[in-house]
Design a protein around this motif. Structure first.
Motif, PDB file in Angstrom:
ATOM      1  N   MET A 259       0.784  -1.223  -0.104  1.00  0.00           N
ATOM      2  CA  MET A 259       0.065   0.034  -0.023  1.00  0.00           C
ATOM      3  C   MET A 259       0.874   1.359   0.099  1.00  0.00           C
ATOM      4  O   MET A 259       0.665   2.365  -0.745  1.00  0.00           O
ATOM      5  N   HIS A 263       0.451   3.970  -3.360  1.00  0.00           N
ATOM      6  CA  HIS A 263      -0.135   5.164  -3.007  1.00  0.00           C
ATOM      7  C   HIS A 263       0.926   6.247  -2.424  1.00  0.00           C
ATOM      8  O   HIS A 263       0.415   7.364  -2.155  1.00  0.00           O
ATOM      9  N   TRP A 268       0.271   6.612   8.793  1.00  0.00           N
ATOM     10  CA  TRP A 268      -0.728   5.673   8.994  1.00  0.00           C
ATOM     11  C   TRP A 268      -1.484   6.159  10.311  1.00  0.00           C
ATOM     12  O   TRP A 268      -0.983   6.813  10.901  1.00  0.00           O
ATOM     13  N   LEU A 323      -3.102   6.628   4.820  1.00  0.00           N
ATOM     14  CA  LEU A 323      -3.497   5.174   5.095  1.00  0.00           C
ATOM     15  C   LEU A 323      -3.837   4.851   6.474  1.00  0.00           C
ATOM     16  O   LEU A 323      -3.498   5.518   7.341  1.00  0.00           O
ATOM     17  N   ARG A 350      -6.779   5.952   1.962  1.00  0.00           N
ATOM     18  CA  ARG A 350      -6.983   4.679   1.468  1.00  0.00           C
ATOM     19  C   ARG A 350      -6.820   3.643   2.944  1.00  0.00           C
ATOM     20  O   ARG A 350      -6.123   3.882   3.708  1.00  0.00           O
ATOM     21  N   SER A 351      -7.802   2.777   2.842  1.00  0.00           N
ATOM     22  CA  SER A 351      -8.138   1.755   3.990  1.00  0.00           C
ATOM     23  C   SER A 351      -7.667   0.303   3.672  1.00  0.00           C
ATOM     24  O   SER A 351      -7.903   0.115   2.558  1.00  0.00           O
TER      25      SER A 351
END
Length: 484
Positions: A259, A263, A268, A323, A350-351
């Motif tokens: 990820m 991205h 996070w 994230l 984004r998850s």
């Protein structure tokens, strides 16, 4: 025996077309069970708030749209927390619209419904009857209620298949179902009921680890084999307890760096419910993010059945995180991701959902879930003949509008088959002999071959997947997980 019917009528001071379009919105939403849906078309999911009397809070439930006659009729198939049917008829009435609601509850759901209301209609089984009783403990309401109906469907499918092959050593299986309502104390009460009244020989379970912590001492004391099949925090099996689901390290070790590369982000945020499994996910996320050169910018744990995530979203926005590791359960995960999308954050955030399966994705909705990642051992979109045949049998048994299957729910299907194979290998369901035969037992099913390892875990392939319109796109395999 017949279903039980409940009827009610109301006159809405609006023309029929306007009254029909008010289903799920406007001042009459409460009379329509506060229905929420993304699309009013056959097969679509409808979320309901079901009244349980003046002294009790409403219970979250789900239904499927079976039929729509625009302006005239809506028919819903009730899934959770009980089975039934809801029919709404709209008819002109002196310039307004008379709406008649007929709700039916299937006879098989009367005893569970009575328990929810504090009554007791439960029967006591004959302990001498020649049958193998499989106790299924899962959730039909609360945060984990999104899984319940498909869990039971998959369990019954496995029982039917095994019984079609003369059962276990010539003895048929019978499924006994318990609902923990995503409440640990309720889970313990249901386990006692299944054991003392129905004399279950083993338990297969899909519920939270919070419930597992509550029921484990009782199961150990009475000697019940306990197969816990969904995602969990890991740990070696103890006594007769086996944990077979995906664990955080195997889910995150490849997904986190992938990820970050995809991205071009390193910041996070971790959000989860406040009990053992989400906190284990958080600890693993911290280790993995730091090891991969990322930064943990925030962490928050909330109670089960949380629905307002505005403080969490404000924290995410302030932190600059792009994230998110989401270890919320079912309805909570759906509420968080829908609110994140509604706040406009999905454009930059984004998850990865460690419990993002088909059921949760459906509750989030196509648009809000698009672009989320997950790592699980099964998806309906796996392009194998075994999976296609499994889904064919599932739909043949429960209809085209049955709730979706997922890694969480399919796990009980293979778990019951593994139990039956171990019992056949041992020649008995006596726990010590059966569990001694379990290591090395394999089953070739919808997710491929799964094998019980020497230390009682499950060897399986995990898949990295991305949520897309209507399902998941498999991005790659995580490799065989072997915790020997």
């Amino acid at each position: 025996m017949s279903d039980i019917l409940f009827t009610s009528e109301v006159v809405i001071p609006a023309p029929r077309e306007a009254a029909f379009s008010s289903f799920g919105t406007g001042p009459w939403a409460g009379w329509f069970f506060n229905a929420q849906f993304d699309h009013l078309r056959p097969g679509a999911l409808v979320r309901l708030a079901l009244p349980m009397g003046a002294a009790r809070a409403a219970v979250e439930g789900t239904a499927r749209v079976q039929r729509v006659i625009p302006g005239q009729r809506i028919v819903l198939l009730h899934e959770t927390p009980w089975r039934g049917r809801v029919v709404l008829d709209f008819a002109p009435d002196d310039g307004g619209t008379r709406v008649r609601l007929v709700t039916s509850v299937e006879h098989s759901s009367l005893a569970p419904l009575a328990r929810m209301l504090g009554a007791d209609l439960d029967q006591v089984d004959d302990p001498d009857e020649d049958v193998v009783r499989i106790g299924l403990l899962t959730s039909y309401s609360g945060s984990a209620g999104v899984f319940g109906r498909a869990v039971e469907n998959c369990a019954r499918l496995a029982v039917d298949e095994i019984n079609a092959e003369r059962g276990v050593n010539g003895t048929p299986l019978r499924l006994v179902v318990g609902d923990d309502a995503t409440e640990p104390s309720t889970g313990l009460r249901e386990l006692r009921r299944m054991h003392l009244r129905h004399h279950v020989d083993m338990v297969i379970a899909v519920h939270t680890s919070a419930t597992l912590d509550a029921v484990r001492p009782y199961a150990r004391r009475v000697g019940l084999p306990y197969f816990y099949t969904p995602v969990n925090e890991g740990g070696r099996h103890a006594g007769r307890l086996f944990r077979w689901g995906e664990v955080p390290e195997d889910q995150l070790r490849k997904a986190v760096p992938a990820m970050m590369r995809e991205h071009s982000s390193r910041g996070w945020y971790v959000v989860g419910n406040d009990y053992s499994w989400p906190r284990a996910v958080g600890a693993c996320a911290r280790r993995t993010v730091l090891a991969e050169g990322g930064r943990l910018l925030g962490e928050r744990y909330v109670p089960l059945s949380s629905r307002d995530f505005s403080p969490v979203l404000e924290e995410i926005e302030r932190s600059g995180a792009e994230l998110v590791v989401n270890s919320l359960v079912g309805g909570d995960a759906a509420a968080f991701e829908r609110q994140l999308y509604a706040a406009g954050l999905r454009q930059r955030v984004r998850s990865i959902g460690t419990l993002l399966d088909e059921a949760t994705r459906e509750h989030i909705g196509d648009e809000a879930a698009a672009g989320m990642w997950t790592v699980l051992g099964y998806f309906m979109d796996l392009p194998t003949e075994e999976n296609r045949e499994f889904l064919r049998r599932y739909r043949a048994a429960y209809g085209d509008y049955a709730p979706p299957v997922s890694s969480v729910t399919e796990s009980v299907y293979e778990g019951i088959h593994l139990y039956a194979r171990a019992a056949r290998a041992a020649g008995t369901i006596e726990p010590a002999s059966l569990l001694g035969a379990l290591p090395g037992v394999s089953f070739d099913g919808p997710r491929g071959r799964v094998t019980v390892t020497g230390d009682g875990r499950l060897r399986q392939t995990l898949y990295l997947a991305e949520a897309v319109t209507g399902g998941f796109r498999i991005r790659g395999e995580q490799g065989l997980v072997n915790i020997d």
